[in-house]
Structures are given as structure tokens and as C-alpha cells.
Design an enzyme around this catalytic site. Structure first.
Site, PDB file in Angstrom:
ATOM      1  CB  CYS A 356      -0.950  -0.076   1.269  1.00 62.82           C
ATOM      2  SG  CYS A 356      -2.224  -1.340   1.173  1.00 62.82           S
ATOM      3  CE1 TYR A 385      24.905  -2.948  -1.768  1.00 66.68           C
ATOM      4  CE2 TYR A 385      25.362  -3.005  -4.349  1.00 66.68           C
ATOM      5  CZ  TYR A 385      25.692  -2.715  -2.808  1.00 66.68           C
ATOM      6  OH  TYR A 385      27.179  -2.742  -2.763  1.00 66.68           O
TER       7      TYR A 385
END
Length: 432
Positions: A356, A385
Site C-alpha cells: 500500500c 542490493y
């Protein structure tokens, strides 16, 4: 170069169908190519062959045990930034004597642990840190090997969040202050001045900043070597990779160009730097991370919904920014391909996750083939990463990880059970 490609219409990692791995291990799924890891390390190793050197893989880029074991078996060392990373490296078979301990905020317990394990060197970032290391080494009756990190004030011309070599950054000590620091450090009883270190930034795609930094720092290295008997000069890491290539499986050298432009290769890097480094007569340390692991990994995700609005075509997938945060954090580009090659007209699409947050996306307005619910996508160049920066945001489990070697594959991290996320939590005594 990497070993993710289409064989016919199916996407493969080395000799294994990615689709078969998803069927076996589920989605989202990180997949690593051992051959890619190996070849990237070896190409760099061979390029630096004219000088005595040690490649210390930056653990922060990818810390999976199987990845680390691959590089340890090749003779590599490791660049670590916490005692946890040092423990990880040792657990994977690394030799602590080939490990360098970097980072601006080393705690007393971390320094003590690293001294007891016998790391090759501490990369010291400040004089207070130097004093702390000396004090702890004295208490342990040990001599601490150190290299001060010099900040050469060279602009790496990379993303602001991964540039590290200018005076605006928190890293290192200004070049004009280094000789005074070494003079004072030489009087500390429990310190051994083993080397000098620098690192100007990450994802550099041009050799010029490296060359500029080495030229600027080399005279300082020569003076420090003469006065303090230094053994090594660490030139850091930062070699960039291709994130946005034309995927051409027929061309094994595709990584040399991107959009018609030459990019930084180990050969070009060494051709320009070795002539500057060889006259120093020192061991050269290098601390690459992304260059070795970046293109060696992908993240596979499943399309859960196709949502069409008046303006957008959204592909809502089961991976999210908690699995791969680089697009949200750096606006980073990752090549995205379907596991089954599709022909036909391309549709401008946003690839987004279920979290969200409006920032939970992997691509915006990306031309992709017509795709539907249940199709899978591979996000390329996710080996650096990626998983290491993952989180449990929205109480989402960590993805599983798989290593492929030729026609073999193995689960090298199980998908995290959701209950494990809160296993260390408890309610307060007054809530029981």
C-alpha cells in the site's frame, strides 16, 4: 555477461528452465547463476594479474551463503561492514585473514570480535575510531592492522545516494589531513599501519573517476609507504554493470555495449589503472560487489491481476518493494522479461506490487507484450542490493533463493514462514 537467456521461447538460467524452478519453489523467487558469479570474479582477477592483488567481495551486495562459498572457493576475500557480515563470511568458509572491515560506525563489540578473528585490516573512517581500536586492541593484548580511508574529494558522477568520495559525504578523512593522521597513528602502541584505502562510489560506468582518484592519491601512497612501511593500497569497488541492455543471447559479449556505447569492462579498467598502480610496489586490494553479483541474479514474480484504467495498464505482481527496493529507493531500472517469450504488439505497462505505497513499483510505462494473470516475469540484474535490502514490511515473508550450476539447482534459502516474522515478539507483562 550473464547466463540468463531464452532457449526457444522459454527463459533459462544456465541450463535450467526458470519456469521449472518457479513450479518447484514458488514465487517470488531469487535465482542466482554460479557460472556468472565465477566468470565475473575470474575476469577481474585475470585483469589485475600484473599486480599482487586481493579481490574482497563486498558482502553488502549479496550475502547468501551459497554466493559467498562460490567466491571463497575461488580464493576471494570479503569486504564486511558489521560483525554479522563477518560471521556470515566465516560460516560460508571465508578466511578472516582475507577480510577487511569497513564502515563509519564500528561498535566496541564489533571491533573486539574482528580482532579476535584476525581480520586483515580495519578500514578506519575517523580519528575517534582509530583511538577506539587502539584502546580495545590494548585491552586484548593485540596489534590491530589498519588502513585509513582517504576521501580524495573526487566526484564519481553516480547517483547521489551511492557517491562516497566527496567532502559532502560521511565517509573517510580528507586527503589533506591524512599524513597528520598517520603520524599520530604511528605513535599508538597497539596499531599497525598496514595500508591506505579509498572508495569513491558505486555503479560507476566510466573509468575516468577511478583514474582521477588513483592519480590524485598515488603520491600520498608513495610518501606513506616510505615513512610507515605500508603493505597495501585499497582502491575500493564501484564498477558498474549494465541494467538496460538489449538482451541478445547469441552475443556473449553483449555486456560490452549498451545503446551503442562502450561500458566499463575489467580489461578497460585494468588497462588504465594497472600502469598507475604497478610502480607503487604494493599489494592492491579491490572491493567490488555489484560487478560480481549484480547480473548473476534475477527476481521472478507472478502476475496476479491485470488492471486497466483509462490511462494505465497495470500488471500487479506478487513481488513488492520489500523484495526489491531499488526501483522505489533509487528510481533504478531493471530489465523485465516474461518467462515465456511472446510476440505481438507491445503495451505500455506499469509493473507494480501489492504493498500500500505508490512507490511500490518495478517499472513505469514499460513496453511489454500482452500478459495475463498467472504469467511470470523475470526482473534481471537483481543479484546485488536485492534480497540483502529486503524487509518484512506489510508482514510479508522473505522470498526463497535458488542457486543454479549448469543443469543443477538447489534451494539455498527457504521461503520464510510467516509466523517466523513475529517469533521474537511478545506482549507486555501487563497485557497477559
Amino acid at each position: 555477461m550473464h547466463y540468463f537467456r531464452y532457449v526457444g521461447n522459454k527463459f533459462y538460467c544456465e541450463n535450467v528452465s526458470v519456469e521449472s524452478l518457479v513450479k518447484k519453489y514458488g514465487s517470488p523467487l531469487y535465482i542466482y547463476s554460479q557460472r556468472t558469479l565465477t566468470e565475473h570474479f575470474q575476469k577481474l582477477d585475470q585483469a589485475l594479474a600484473p599486480v599482487d592483488h586481493l579481490i574482497c567481495f563486498a558482502l553488502k551486495s549479496n550475502s547468501n551463503q551459497a554466493v559467498l562459498r562460490t567466491l571463497a572457493d575461488l580464493g576471494g576475500g570479503f569486504d564486511i561492514v558489521s560483525s554479522g557480515e563477518l560471521q556470515r563470511a566465516i560460516a560460508a568458509g571465508a578466511d578472516p585473514r582475507k577480510c577487511v572491515f569497513a564502515g563509519v560506525g564500528k561498535t566496541e563489540s564489533e571491533i573486539e570480535f574482528a580482532l579476535k578473528k584476525g581480520v586483515y585490516s580495519f578500514n578506519v573512517e575517523s580519528e575517534p575510531e582509530l583511538q577506539r581500536i587502539n584502546r580495545i586492541a590494548g585491552r586484548l593484548k593485540k596489534i590491530a592492522p589498519i588502513a585509513v580511508r582517504v576521501n580524495p574529494n573526487v566526484d564519481a558522477h553516480t547517483h547521489a545516494k551511492i557517491t562516497t568520495g566527496t567532502y559532502d559525504n560521511k565517509f573517510g578523512i580528507a586527503i589533506e589531513n591524512i599524513e597528520g593522521v598517520y603520524a599520530r597513528a604511528s605513535k599508538l602502541k597497539n596499531i599497525k599501519l598496514r595500508g591506505l584505502q579509498m572508495h569513491i562510489g558505486s555503479q560507476l560506468t566510466s573509468v575516468e573517476p577511478f583514474e582521477q582518484a588513483v592519480k590524485k592519491v598515488s603520491p600520498l601512497v608513495e610518501r606513506l609507504k616510505k615513512k610507515h612501511g605500508l603493505e597495501f593500497f585499497s582502491i575500493g569497488g564501484g564498477l558498474g554493470i549494465v541494467y538496460d541492455p538489449a538482451l541478445e543471447s547469441s552475443n556473449p559479449e553483449w555486456w560490452r555495449t549498451t545503446k551503442g556505447k562502450k561500458i566499463l569492462t575489467p580489461t578497460l579498467y585494468a588497462t588504465r589503472l594497472v600502469p598507475l598502480l604497478k610502480p607503487l610496489g604494493l599489494r592492491i586490494l579491490m572491493e567490488p560487489g555489484r560487478f560480481i553479483s549484480g547480473n548473476a541474479g534475477i527476481l521472478v514474480t507472478r502476475i496476479e491481476y491485470v488492471k486497466r484504467t483509462g490511462k494505465k495498464n497495470f500488471l500487479i505482481v506478487d513481488a513488492a518493494m520489500n523484495d526489491l527496493i531499488r526501483p522505489a529507493f533509487y528510481d533504478a531500472y531493471h530489465e523485465i522479461v516474461p518467462l515465456t517469450r511472446k510476440n505481438g504488439q507491445l503495451i505500455s505497462s506499469d509493473v507494480v506490487g501489492p504493498i500500500c505505497e505508490s512507490g511500490d513499483f518495478f517499472a513505469k510505462d514499460r513496453p511489454l507484450p500482452k500478459l495475463g494473470e498467472g504469467d511470470h516475469l523475470a526482473l534481471l540484474s537483481a543479484g546485488a542490493y536485492g534480497f540483502v535490502m529486503a524487509s518484512n514490511y506489510n508482514t510479508r515473508s522473505m522470498a526463497a533463493e535458488v542457486l543454479v550450476n549448469g543443469n543443477k539447482s538447489a534451494l539455498v534459502r527457504e521461503r520464510q514462514p510467516v509466523e517466523e516474522i513475529w517469533a521474537g515478539e511478545t506482549v507486555a507483562p501487563w497485557q497477559k
